[in-house]
Design an enzyme around this catalytic site. Structure first.
Site, short mmCIF file in Angstrom:
data_model
loop_
_atom_site.label_atom_id
_atom_site.label_comp_id
_atom_site.label_asym_id
_atom_site.label_seq_id
_atom_site.Cartn_x
_atom_site.Cartn_y
_atom_site.Cartn_z
N GLY A 1 41.45 84.23 52.51
CA GLY A 1 42.40 84.67 54.36
C GLY A 1 43.77 85.22 53.83
O GLY A 1 43.29 85.98 54.85
N HIS B 1 52.55 80.09 55.75
CA HIS B 1 52.04 80.23 54.49
C HIS B 1 52.07 80.70 53.69
O HIS B 1 53.52 80.69 52.45
CB HIS B 1 50.31 79.32 54.66
CG HIS B 1 50.03 78.99 53.04
ND1 HIS B 1 49.71 77.77 52.79
CD2 HIS B 1 49.94 79.67 52.43
CE1 HIS B 1 49.29 77.92 51.56
NE2 HIS B 1 49.71 78.94 51.02
N GLU B 2 52.17 81.96 54.06
CA GLU B 2 52.10 83.30 52.83
C GLU B 2 53.80 83.90 53.22
O GLU B 2 54.06 84.20 52.21
CB GLU B 2 51.53 84.45 53.59
CG GLU B 2 50.13 84.00 53.81
CD GLU B 2 49.48 83.66 52.31
OE1 GLU B 2 50.16 83.92 51.61
OE2 GLU B 2 48.22 82.85 52.20
N MET C 1 47.01 86.70 51.06
CA MET C 1 47.24 86.79 49.50
C MET C 1 49.12 87.12 49.26
O MET C 1 49.77 88.05 50.51
CB MET C 1 46.97 87.74 48.90
CG MET C 1 46.70 87.75 47.42
SD MET C 1 47.29 86.23 46.54
CE MET C 1 48.77 86.33 45.65
N ASN D 1 51.30 88.93 48.27
CA ASN D 1 52.01 89.93 47.46
C ASN D 1 52.94 89.95 47.66
O ASN D 1 53.85 90.15 49.20
CB ASN D 1 50.67 91.20 47.43
CG ASN D 1 49.17 90.93 47.53
OD1 ASN D 1 48.60 90.26 46.29
ND2 ASN D 1 49.11 91.19 48.55
N GLU E 1 51.13 76.15 45.98
CA GLU E 1 50.07 76.30 46.90
C GLU E 1 50.48 74.34 47.69
O GLU E 1 50.65 74.80 49.01
CB GLU E 1 48.75 75.80 46.84
CG GLU E 1 48.29 77.33 46.40
CD GLU E 1 48.96 78.56 47.28
OE1 GLU E 1 49.17 78.08 48.07
OE2 GLU E 1 48.41 79.65 46.52
#
Ligand SMILES: [Zn+2]
Length: 1024
Positions: free
Chosen positions: A427, A463-464, A429, A431, A486
């Site tokens: 969905g 979230h990211e 990531m 990085n 998470e």
């Protein structure tokens, strides 16, 4: 990482414990070299797979299909003996290893050592010969706690590999990587070199690191000699490790440099450095390459110390064709034209970070950017979709500002890129500095993105971005603590949106996610969120909704209990104390204890939640002014008399309650219930009491009969005395308790009788979810009459609300979502007015060749009704192939997959598996929809079985996507025949056997469905 997006959890209908699924103790031990790799106190050593041939007493699940038999084991034993002698020589002064690994002239001491080793080896051979034959069979001997022996593994070239464990030794640490990459996107290959500066912390001869690439040359240089020497490399493919055998002893405190030249393929399986092609708006084929390293795939792009605890800095250089853009974690430092239309980009040296956060992307892209206090925030997309990036940019800017203030730490990089990847499985990531997303989780099309789509994008960006602090700046030392990453990112996702996008009412989504995760967590196959993760399989399984949603729920409970200020102080302290460091759970709890001045032992309290699986059922009984409370494990168990080993479960529960005499704005909490039972003194006699205010606690509450009755009456009298969260919570709890057999199912229906007066989204959604599960089971077992009666009953309850809905996008986000849910319900169950209105909208839309805009929130419902006709289905498919809004594509796909024509359904699944017209990552979405509807529900599982090998090849047997595909295609089975069939299937799968947790969960869900129906069918028939 965000492996899943919308509708993150499948919906298990379940209810029992089955002792056959009790967890096996972890099988393992061995080959410890404690001087090199001191164990963490809570770790269990993983048994190196390469050594299993020679291990006694392994459980069956530890032996893979491809492992050698007794004979080859014995053969290898001889080789191991030879290698063990060479292993000795690395630490013995009498030896030097030549580049080819052969012994130089042996000394007398060598002869003695060799003779000793011969004796030992012969003894071992004798012991093995005398062992039962089963020792070396796939089944093993089925005995627990047997002693285990190890002989060191062999490298690919037959020599001794000097390291036995899956975790790397800690005697060498990386300081800096310089990575030069030259990818060829059309041939799907790349050439590269990496220079790694390392430091020795202890004296050693070997450098062990991870790699799965083809290394052609390795040179070694010490800081003192500064002369490059070519050195030998040993490979241990089972652990994806390599060993560099140094030409001289590496001394503690000294720095060394390794340089490796290598090549590899660009992967086609969405992990590592992966590539793909796509067609642009002018139908031209384009190429794109990106990375997805978390958790264990950085090693497939460059040799590295691929564990989160080994942080280092990175300088990355990429050679690309001039029409492409190259991006990496850091801003670009220089671009130098080379020959043949090539350009070399160099990026600034990164901050200290883990390998799984390294990223680079090459492709044709455009961007929108905005400066936020010295950080350039950019959204990158393929050129034709840059117009869909405004919403993401606006959202990212607001969130970055919010997080910087809340955490009191500036985002440390000069840029933050968010990139929409045209074809991706994850969905999103996180990085560092280069966050990747699937297009539908970043791009927003005004004409086709519904309010639910916008919420999803906003949540995933939140979230990211939270990960840039939780995970990137402060990182868990090992994957067993992934819930810290998470759970925190998920918690912050909802917390931040409540603060800066309150109008989105994302708490409704969180409540829904909590209800579903508790269903999973009440199964025997659940796990503590802080679990041992030693094998790659176990690490993969840690990325499940438990880490995300349970983790976030526990943090919400803690925040509510301690107060928002205390909570914020503790996490600010934690982030400050551990910036650029690696942590364990204890470090977090220490920060909390520091802030609470030890008045509360937060670690002791929270470990009852993180180290135990499941959650408590709190039973309350009111007697006058006293409230008697007690706790036990909430455990789905339909078989009376079976009380598995739950007696020892005890949680420290922050209990909160509200009464009809209480003021709702005054949050009341009692001290922790840290014993099996306790008494709360109410200040006055009250009409009713509701425990677990707003579901801020991670537990289910059961009331005495009179107390349930009082709550049911209050809801009928005036539901709005309780908050919508509390109403949804009561609906959830009573249906779950009915499943457990604690209250009659009829009483649960009595409670939702008030729904005619319900005005909020969360309680209606939960009621539809719970009754939908029952409907699905009845329908799939062919009890159509009963299923229809159930729908009629629910429809009657909600008829007023359904009638009030319009086919528009008007209202608040919450009202719009409610409209979407209610009209979907009405049309799915063929309510006439609904279907007629939807069909008219569809016909008009089709007549305009799909150019007329439709209300976005009801678009899926309109498409689903339209897809029931042959013409409508074909038109939708044609449209699917010609539009560039992923939001619209997903709505069309859901409509196509809800067809009642099995040939069409099969074609859809097959086409998605092929991946040309419909991308393979969408297959999960298709199977989920197919599996829920009647004609497709048997077909979905058949398809999964028939195409298992291809699925595994494309998606990996243990990936989140595969786990979801299996769950979605089986979760509505409720017969013994299906149970046996699914079980038999997994008995024969080498990649996904019965020991896998998700396989156990799937079987448990079917078993629970069977028992649920056995228990409730009769009474449903009687009173429904
Ligand atoms: Zn994440």
């Amino acid at each position: 990482m965000e492996p899943f997006t919308n509708d993150r959890l499948q919906l298990p209908r379940n209810m029992i414990e089955n002792s056959m699924f009790e967890e096996e103790p972890d099988v393992v031990d061995l080959a410890k070299e404690p001087c090199l790799h001191p164990l963490e106190p809570d770790e269990v050593e993983y048994e190196p797979r390469g050594s299993r041939l020679l291990v006694r007493g392994l459980g069956e699940h530890e032996m893979d299909e491809d492992e050698e038999d007794y004979e080859s084991s014995a053969k290898l034993l001889g080789m191991s003996f030879m290698n063990r002698s060479s292993g000795l020589r690395n630490s013995a002064t009498g030896y030097r290893q030549s580049p080819d690994g052969a012994c130089s002239v042996p000394s007398a001491r060598t002869m003695v050592v060799c003779a000793f080793v011969v004796v030992v080896a012969v003894s071992v051979i004798m012991v093995i010969y005398l062992l039962p034959r089963c020792t070396f069979t796939k089944e093993g001997c089925h005995k627990k706690n047997q002693s285990i022996e190890l002989i060191q593994p062999l490298a690919a070239n037959g020599k001794l590999f000097p390291w036995t464990q899956m975790r790397l030794p800690t005697n060498i640490v990386p300081l800096r990587y310089e990575l030069n990459l030259h990818p060829n996107l059309t041939s799907m290959t790349f050439r590269a070199s990496v220079t790694i500066s390392v430091q020795a912390l202890q004296d050693t001869w070997n450098i062990i690191l991870h790699s799965t690439v083809r290394i052609s040359r390795v040179t070694f240089m010490s800081a003192v000699s500064s002369q490059e020497k070519q050195v030998e490399i040993l490979e241990h493919p089972r652990h994806e490790q390599i060993a560099i055998v140094a030409p001289e002893a590496l001394l503690a405190g000294h720095n060394y440099t390794l340089k490796m030249e290598y090549s590899s393929n660009i992967s086609s399986s969405y992990r590592g450095f992966y590539g793909f092609s796509y067609t642009d708006e002018s139908n031209e084929k384009k190429y794109f390459a990106a990375t997805q390293f978390e958790p264990l795939a950085a090693r497939s792009a460059f040799p590295c110390f691929d564990e989160p605890g080994f942080k280092a800095t990175f300088i990355i250089r990429i050679i690309r064709d001039e029409q492409y853009t190259a991006l990496s974690n850091m801003p670009k430092k220089s671009s130098v034209p080379l020959e043949d239309g090539l350009v070399k980009d160099e990026f600034f040296e990164s901050v200290k970070m883990s390998t799984y956060l390294v990223a680079f992307i090459v492709g044709e892209m455009k961007n929108l950017s905005q400066d936020v206090n010295g950080t350039l925030v950019s959204i990158y997309t393929v050129p034709e979709k840059v117009g869909q990036a405004h919403h993401a940019l606006e959202t990212a800017v607001k969130l970055l500002e919010f997080y910087q203030n809340y955490f009191e730490i500036q985002y440390p990089l000069k840029k933050l890129d968010l990139v929409a990847i045209p074809d991706s499985k994850a969905g999103a990531m996180e990085n560092w500095g280069l966050v990747t997303f699937r297009e539908e989780t970043l791009l927003c099309d005004n004409n086709t993105s519904s309010v639910a789509d916008r919420k999803l994008m906003t949540k995933i960006i939140a979230h990211e971005l939270a990960h840039q602090w939780f995970g990137n700046l402060v990182t868990m030392r090992w994957w067993n603590d992934i819930w810290l990453n998470e759970g925190f990112a998920t918690f912050m996702e909802y917390f931040s949106l409540e603060k800066i996008f309150k109008e989105l009412s994302t708490y409704e989504d969180f409540l829904d996610a909590q209800f579903k995760i508790m269903k999973k967590d009440s199964l025997s196959s659940s796990r503590p969120i802080s679990s041992s993760a030693q094998s790659s399989q176990q690490i993969g399984e840690m990325f499940d909704p438990l880490s995300y949603i349970k983790g976030a729920s526990l943090l919400l409970m803690l925040k509510t209990f301690l107060s928002e200020d205390v909570f914020q102080h503790a996490i600010v302290l934690y982030l400050h104390n551990h910036s650029y460091g690696s942590i364990q759970s204890d470090d977090l709890w220490d920060s909390f204890n520091q802030v609470t001045n030890q008045t509360l032992d937060v670690k002791k309290m929270m470990e009852t939640w993180t180290l135990q699986k499941g959650f408590p059922l709190v039973t309350v009984q009111r007697k006058g002014k006293e409230l008697f409370v007690q706790q036990e494990r909430f455990f789905l168990n339909m078989k009376p008399g079976i009380q598995p080993s739950n007696a020892s479960y005890l949680w420290h529960i922050p209990l909160s309650y509200v009464t009809d005499g209480g003021n709702y704005s005054e949050y009341r909490s009692v001290s922790l219930l840290d014993k099996k039972s306790g008494v709360i003194n109410l200040t006055e006699e009250v009409g009713w009491v509701k425990v677990n205010i707003n579901m801020n606690g991670y537990y289910i509450v059961h009331y005495a009969d009179d107390d349930w009755e009082a709550l049911i009456k209050q809801l009928q009298r005036n539901p709005h005395v309780l908050s919508d969260k509390d109403r949804a919570n009561l609906i959830n709890n009573i249906f779950e308790l009915a499943g457990l057999g604690k209250v009659p199912l009829q009483r649960a229906f009595d409670l939702i009788n008030y729904l005619g007066n319900e005005t909020h989204t969360a309680p209606i959604t939960e009621a539809l979810f719970q009754t939908g599960l029952i409907y699905n089971l009845l329908e799939k077992l062919g009890h159509m009459d009963l299923a229809s009666r159930l729908v009629a009953r629910v429809f009657k309850l909600l008829q007023n609300q359904i009638k009030q809905q319009t086919w528009t996008d008007e209202g608040t986000p919450s009202m719009r979502e409610l409209r979407s849910v209610l009209l979907e319900f009405a049309c799915t169950y063929k309510q006439e007015n609904c279907c007629t209105a939807a069909m008219k909208l569809f016909d008009d839309w089709m007549a305009s060749n799909g150019t007329q805009s439709l209300p976005t929130d009801v678009m899926t419902t309109v498409f689903k009704v339209g897809a029931k006709t042959e013409k409508g289905w074909s038109f939708l498919l044609k449209k699917y192939n010609s539009i560039d809004s992923e939001a619209e594509k997903n709505k069309i796909l859901e409509a196509l997959a809800s067809s009642e024509n099995v040939q069409k359904l099969y074609w859809l699944m097959k086409t998605s598996l092929d991946g040309d017209i419909i991308q393979t990552p969408k297959l999960y979405f298709i199977i989920r929809t197919v599996g829920r509807h009647f004609p497709g529900h048997l077909l979905a599982w058949d398809f999964v079985k028939e195409n298992w090998n291809t699925l595994v090849k494309k998606l990996h047997a243990r990936s989140y996507t595969m786990r979801s595909i299996v769950a979605e295609s089986t979760h509505l089975f409720s017969t013994k025949a299906h149970l046996s069939e699914v079980q038999a299937f997994f008995e024969n799968q080498p990649e996904a056997n019965l020991q896998l947790r998700y396989v156990q969960e799937v079987l448990e869900v079917i078993q629970l469905n069977i028992h649920w129906m056995e228990k409730n069918l009769k009474s449903l028939t009687w009173w429904l």
